[in-house]
Design an enzyme around this catalytic site. Structure first.
Site, PDB file in Angstrom:
ATOM      1  N   PHE A   2     -30.662  13.341  56.926  1.00 13.35           N
ATOM      2  CA  PHE A   2     -29.291  13.699  56.546  1.00 13.35           C
ATOM      3  C   PHE A   2     -28.923  13.076  55.199  1.00 13.35           C
ATOM      4  CE2 PHE A   2     -29.091  13.351  61.329  1.00 13.35           C
ATOM      5  CZ  PHE A   2     -29.564  14.621  61.483  1.00 13.35           C
ATOM      6  N   TRP A  20     -22.413  17.986  57.023  1.00 14.32           N
ATOM      7  CA  TRP A  20     -22.942  16.742  56.452  1.00 14.32           C
ATOM      8  C   TRP A  20     -24.304  16.422  57.072  1.00 14.32           C
ATOM      9  CZ3 TRP A  20     -24.401  12.050  58.576  1.00 14.32           C
ATOM     10  CH2 TRP A  20     -24.639  11.019  57.664  1.00 14.32           C
ATOM     11  N   HIS A  21     -24.456  16.753  58.360  1.00 14.02           N
ATOM     12  CA  HIS A  21     -25.718  16.431  59.028  1.00 14.02           C
ATOM     13  C   HIS A  21     -26.860  17.334  58.580  1.00 14.02           C
ATOM     14  CE1 HIS A  21     -23.155  14.056  61.699  1.00 14.02           C
ATOM     15  NE2 HIS A  21     -24.251  13.374  61.939  1.00 14.02           N
ATOM     16  N   GLY A  22     -26.535  18.495  58.064  1.00 14.60           N
ATOM     17  CA  GLY A  22     -27.613  19.340  57.586  1.00 14.60           C
ATOM     18  C   GLY A  22     -27.153  20.740  57.279  1.00 14.60           C
TER      19      GLY A  22
END
Lengths: 459, 466
Positions: free
Chosen positions: B466, B319-321
Site C-alpha cells: 500500500f 488508499w489501500h490499492g
C-alpha cells in the site's frame, strides 16, 4: 537500581543482536553450495556491480545469502519445523504422504525455475523455458490427482505377477488388511512412449550393447512402509510389467523392478533408504546393480569385498540420523567433468568429507562426467540418471574402462556444455551399455523422462 | 529492507544503533539516522529513493514559501503546489493505470495499460509529507528551515514504509530535541521483539496455513474451510500489520521518538465503529484531520455528513490499492457505519455485548475476504461459501488437513490478539523480577524468531503493497 537494570538490559539487547550478526557474517559460506535436503543450490555471496545494485539484484541476493548461509541452517530449519509440527494432529501416514508430495513439488518447482533461469543458452533451452512452468504445474496437478487412493482388499487392481490389462498401471503400498494404498497411477500411453525412447537408445549402441532401466521410489515412500508396519507390509509396482510388455521382442533392453528387488531386504537391519534424505542407500543401489549384472551374465563382486567409510549424518526433525556407508572403489577411478566433449576437469571421485548423500560421486550434477576407471575390459558404459545414479555408479567401475554419467534432468542437462546431444555423445565416446537410473520424482510420470530425455537424446 | 529480515535484524539495526549512540548530540544522531534511513529505503528501492527525496524537496520549498508570504491567496497557491505534487506522484504510480483501464473498459476497449511498479511505502510517505505542508499552511507548526530535518521526518526508517502515519506536528519537536535513555532503549527493544514475534511467529505461520487452503475461484470451498481461511487471514493481517507497528514504535522509542499507537486490540470491538477506532488508528486520524473535517465533517447537515463519510471511506479503500476490491471494501465499511449512525440517531440501543462482538468479528471477516482476493468475484464467492451458498459441503479434505496440521495454533494466535499481556502485567512481582522475566521471555522470542526467519527466505509485510 532501576536505572542500572535498564542499562544492563539495553546493553543485553544490543550485544545479543551484534553477536548474532557477527557470527552470521563470519560464518556464512561465500560460495553457492547444494542442499541435498532441500534439493536446491543455496545462495552464495552475490555479485557486486553497479548494475546489480541499481536493479536491486545485489540486495535480494544478499538477503538470500544471509538466510542460506546461516550457521547450522539445516538444524535450525529442522528445529523450527519440529516445533511447528507439535501443533499437528496428522497421523504418521498422512505426514509421510505430505513429505513425499512436498519433495515432488520441490523437485518440480526447481526444474521450472532453473529452466527459466537458463533459458537463453541454447535453442533447446529456449523451448524448455516456454514449457517448463507448465510442466511444473502439470506435475503438481498430477501429484494431487494421482496420489492417495485406497483400494480395498476386495477390489482387484491387478494380480501379483500377472500381466496388467487395466488402463493404468500403478505403484502402491500393501496394507496389512490386504488392501493397497495407491501412491501413483501411470498412463500406459506414456509408458508406451517411454519404451520407444529405450528402443531409440538401444539402437544407438553396438549389437552386443544393453540398456538397463530402473525406477527407484523416493525414500519418503519407502519409509512410509517401514516406519508403519502396523499399517503396511510391502509394496509393489506394475509399471515395469507394462514397460516390459511394450518392449516385447526387443533384444538387449532389461527392465528392473527396484521395489520387487528390495522388498525382501526392507525388513533387514541394513536400511535400503535414508531417513534424513530422499535417496536410497549404497546397499539398496548395490542390490539392484547386482540383478543388472546377473542379467548380463557378468560376475558379481560381493558387497563385502569393498571397504566402506561409515559416516553418521545429521539428525533430522524426527530425531533420526543416518549412516552413510560410502565405498572406496576397487579401482583408482579418475573422474572428470567434461565440457564441449573434450575439455575435462578432474575432480574427486567420491567426497568423503561429506557425511551425507553428497559423498557419492562427489554429488555429481554436471551434464556430462567421465570416470576413467583403470579397468581393462574394452567396454564403456553410460549412466543416464538423476542423483539416484550416484550411489550405484561406483559399483560399476570394475566392469568398464570408462563410465560416463549424464544428468538428464531439465535443470541439469545442457547440450552446449556437454558438447552435443546424448545421442551424439554416445556415438562420440563409443558407449557400449547404458544404465538408466531415475527416481520416481523424475520417472515415468514426469516430463524429465517423457519429454526432456527424448529431446536431449536427439538434440 | 524489511524489519523481519536477517539483514535488518542482525546487521542494519545493531550497526545503526552503535553509530547513533557513538557520539552525543542531536545533530550527529539525526545525521546518522538520515543516512541510515536513506540506505534502508534504497536497499529496497535503489532508484525510487530519488522520488521520495524529490517529494520532500518540493514540499520543503513550498513550506518555505508559505512561511515567507502573508497573502492568503499566495499561501494557498503554494499549498496546492506542494500537495498536488505529492498527490500527483502517488497518482502516477498507484492510480493512473487503474483509472486508465477503467476508462478503457467503459468504452469496451480490449487493451489494458500496465502501471509502473509501485515504490514501497509511497502511500505512507506521501501522506506524511502532505501533513507537513498543510500544518505549515494552517500555522499549526513552524516552517522547517533545515531540509535534512524535514527529509528525516519523511524518511525516518522506523515508520517509513508501513507506518504508523505520523503527523509533522507530533514529530517536529522531537527532531530538535529528544532523549534516549537506557529505560527507553530497553522498553523500545522489548516492544520491537514483541512486534517481530507477532510477524514471524504468528502472522507468517497463519499465512503459511492460509496458503495451503483451497482458494475461491480455484477450488470448491466448503463452509468450514471458508470460515477457517477467513479466520487465518483475519489473524494474519492483524499480526502482520500490528507487528510492524510495534516494531516501528519500538525502534522509535529506542531512538528517542514517541509514535502514537496504531492498534488497540481491534478484535475485541463490539461494533464496527469501535473496530475502526482500534484498527490502523493513524490512518483514521489522518483522514479525519485532513479530509473529513476540511470537507465539513458532520457540521453541514445530514446529507452532507453522509457524503463526507462515504468520501472518506472511498478514499480509505483507494488508499489501500488501485483495485475495485479495495473500493468495495471501503464502501462496505461506509455503508455499515452509515447504517450504524442512522440506527443510533433513531435511539437504537445496539446489540448485547457478546452478540455485538461476534457480529462485528463476522463483518470484519467478510470485509477481509473482499480485501484478500484480487477479484471481487473470488471475494464474494468466498463469503458465499461462508454462508453456505455454493459451498461444497461442510468440510473438505484439503481444508481438514490444514486444520489438523495447525490444530490449536489459530486458537492460540486468536488468544494473542486479545488483551492478555495487560492482564499478565497485573501479576504482583517485584520490579526487578518482572523485568528479568520479561527480558528472558522476549530473548527467547527473539531467538525463536531468528530461527524461523532462517527458513523463510522472503516474508514481505502485507501493508508494503500500500
Amino acid at each position: 537500581m532501576k536505572r542500572k537494570l535498564s542499562f544492563v538490559t539495553a546493553l543485553w539487547w544490543e550485544i545479543l543482536l551484534a553477536i548474532l550478526g557477527l557470527f552470521l557474517v563470519l560464518l556464512a559460506g561465500k560460495q553457492p553450495r547444494p542442499s541435498e535436503t532441500e534439493n536446491r543450490m543455496l545462495a552464495g555471496f552475490p555479485e557486486v556491480s553497479a548494475q546489480s545494485v541499481v536493479s536491486g539484484d545485489f540486495m535480494s541476493g544478499f538477503e538470500s545469502y544471509l538466510s542460506d548461509g546461516f550457521f547450522g541452517r539445516q538444524g535450525v530449519i529442522d528445529f523450527s519445523e519440529r516445533l511447528l509440527g507439535r501443533f499437528s494432529t496428522l497421523k504418521g501416514d498422512e505426514l509421510f504422504a505430505a513429505r513425499a508430495a512436498d519433495m515432488e513439488q520441490r523437485l518440480a518447482e526447481e526444474g521450472a525455475m532453473q529452466a527459466q533461469a537458463d533459458a537463453p543458452q541454447t535453442d533447446v533451452e529456449a523451448v524448455e523455458a516456454d514449457s517448463a512452468p507448465e510442466a511444473a504445474t502439470a506435475a503438481l496437478i498430477e501429484a494431487d490427482d494421482d496420489m492417495e487412493e485406497d483400494v480395498d482388499a476386495g477390489e482387484q487392481l491387478s494380480g501379483e505377477g500377472l500381466p496388467v490389462t487395466a488402463e493404468n498401471s500403478y505403484l502402491w503400498l500393501k496394507r496389512v488388511d490386504g488392501g493397497r494404498k495407491i501412491i501413483y497411477k501411470y498412463d500406459n500411453a506414456q509408458i508406451q512412449s517411454y519404451s520407444e525412447t529405450l528402443k531409440y537408445i538401444r539402437a544407438l549402441l553396438p549389437d552386443d550393447g544393453v540398456v538397463c532401466f530402473t525406477q527407484v521410489p523416493l525414500a519418503q515412500i519407502a519409509n512410509r512402509w517401514t516406519d508403519q508396519r502396523d499399517t503396511y507390509c510391502g509394496w509393489g509396482s506394475t509399471v515395469e510389467l507394462v514397460l516390459e510388455k511394450c518392449l516385447e521382442g526387443t533384444q538387449g533392453i532389461y527392465v528392473f523392478n527396484t521395489m520387487e528387488i528390495l522388498e525382501p531386504h526392507m525388513d533387514g537391519d541394513v536400511p535400503m533408504f535414508y531417513h534424513t534424505d530422499h535417496h536410497w542407500t549404497a546397499e539398496g543401489a548395490y542390490l539392484v546393480l547386482e540383478q543388472m549384472l546377473k542379467a548380463q551374465h557378468l560376475p558379481v563382486i560381493p558387497y563385502d569385498e569393498y571397504t566402506y567409510k561409515s559416516m553418521k549424518g545429521k539428525t533430522n526433525g524426527d530425531g533420526r540420523s543416518d549412516t552413510f556407508n560410502a565405498l572406496y572403489p576397487l579401482l583408482p577411478g579418475h573422474s572428470y567433468v567434461v565440457t564441449r566433449r573434450t575439455d575435462a576437469t578432474e575432480i574427486h571421485l567420491m567426497n568423503y568429507g561429506h557425511a551425507s548423500y553428497t559423498t557419492f560421486m562427489n554429488n555429481s550434477r554436471q551434464p556430462w562426467r567421465r570416470v576413467v576407471t583403470g579397468a581393462n575390459t574394452g567396454r564403456k558404459a553410460l549412466v543416464i540418471c538423476d542423483s539416484f545414479g550416484n550411489a550405484l555408479t561406483p559399483y560399476l567401475l570394475p566392469y568398464y574402462d570408462e563410465v560416463h554419467m549424464c544428468d538428464f534432468r531439465v535443470n541439469y542437462y545442457d547440450k552446449a556444455a556437454a558438447g552435443g546431444s546424448i545421442g551424439e555423445l554416445i556415438a562420440y565416446h563409443g558407449i557400449d551399455d547404458v544404465y538408466i537410473i531415475t527416481s520416481t520424482a523424475n520417472g515415468l510420470r514426469k516430463d524429465n523422462s517423457l519429454k526432456y530425455l527424448p529431446m536431449y537424446l536427439a538434440g | 529492507m524489511v524489519f523481519s529480515s536477517l539483514t535488518f535484524l542482525l546487521l542494519f539495526l545493531p550497526l545503526t544503533l552503535l553509530l547513533c549512540f557513538a557520539r552525543p548530540g542531536i545533530r550527529w544522531r539525526n545525521g546518522v539516522l538520515l543516512a541510515a534511513s536513506l540506505l534502508f529505503y534504497a536497499w529496497g528501492e535503489p532508484v525510487w529513493v530519488l522520488a521520495m527525496v524529490g517529494s520532500a524537496a518540493v514540499n520543503y520549498l513550498c513550506g518555505r514559501m508559505i512561511g515567507r508570504t502573508k497573502a492568503p491567496r499566495r499561501r494557498r497557491l503554494w499549498l496546492i503546489v506542494g500537495v498536488a505534487t505529492s498527490a500527483a506522484l502517488l497518482f502516477a504510480f498507484k492510480y493512473a493505470a487503474f483509472f486508465a483501464n477503467t476508462f478503457l473498459a467503459l468504452f469496451g476497449a480490449k487493451r489494458s495499460v500496465a502501471g509502473p511498479r509501485l515504490p514501497i511505502g509511497i502511500s505512507f510517505y506521501t501522506f506524511q509529507v502532505i501533513t507537513y505542508t498543510v500544518d505549515v499552511y494552517r500555522r499549526k507548526t513552524p516552517v522547517q528551515k533545515r531540509f535534512d530535518d524535514l527529509l528525516l521526518y519523511v524518511s525516518c526508517f522506523p515508520q517509513l514504509i508501513a507506518g504508523p502515519i505520523v503527523q509533522y506536528g507530533d514529530i517536529q519537536p522531537q527532531l530538535a530535541r529528544r532523549e534516549s535513555t537506557p529505560d527507553g532503549f530497553s522498553a523500545g527493544m522489548q516492544r520491537f521483539v514483541v512486534g517481530l514475534s507477532k510477524k514471524v511467529l504468528l502472522a507468517n505461520v497463519c499465512g503459511q496455513a492460509l496458503a495451503a487452503m483451497p482458494q475461491a475461484g480455484e477450488a470448491a470451498l466448503s463452509v468450514g474451510g471458508a470460515w477457517y481461511a477467513a479466520l487465518l487471514y483475519t489473524l494474519q493481517i492483524y499480526f502482520d500489520f500490528a507487528g510492524y507497528s510495534d516494531m516501528a514504535i519500538g525502534i522509535g522509542r529506542i531512538l528517542g521518538f514517541t509514535y502514537k499507537e496504531n492498534f488497540n486490540y481491534p478484535y475485541i470491538s463490539r461494533s464496527v465503529r469501535e473496530f475502526w477506532r482500534r484498527w490502523h488508528i493513524s490512518l483514521g486520524s489522518f483522514f479525519r484531520e485532513y479530509v473529513y473535517i476540511p470537507l465539513g465533517g458532520n457540521r453541514k447537515g445530514r446529507a452532507r455528513t453522509v457524503i463526507n463519510t462515504f468520501a472518506v471511506w472511498l478514499l480509505t479503500g483507494l488508499w489501500h490499492g488501485a483495485n475495485w476490491t479495495f473500493v468495495v471494501w471501503g464502501l462496505f465499511y461506509g455503508i455499515i457505519l452509515a447504517l450504524d449512525s442512522l440506527l443510533r440517531k433513531r435511539g437504537g440501543k445496539g446489540l448485547p455485548a457478546p452478540l455485538g462482538w461476534l457480529g462485528t468479528l463476522v463483518l470484519v471477516m467478510f470485509g477481509w475476504m473482499i480485501f484478500y482476493y484480487p477479484t471481487l468475484g473470488q471475494g464474494f464467492a468466498h463469503i458465499g461459501a461462508m454462508l453456505g451458498i455454493g459451498a461444497s459441503g461442510l468440510m473438505d479434505k484439503a481444508a481438514l488437513t490444514v486444520v489438523r496440521t495447525y490444530s490449536l495454533f489459530p486458537a492460540l494466535a486468536f488468544a494473542a490478539s486479545l488483551p492478555v499481556a495487560p492482564l499478565l502485567n497485573k501479576l504482583r512481582l517485584p520490579d526487578r523480577a518482572r523485568e528479568v522475566l520479561r527480558v528472558g521471555w522476549l530473548s527467547g522470542c527473539l531467538a525463536l524468531s531468528v530461527l524461523f526467519l532462517v527458513g523463510q527466505s522472503y516474508n514481505p509485510f502485507i501493508y508494503f503493497q500500500f
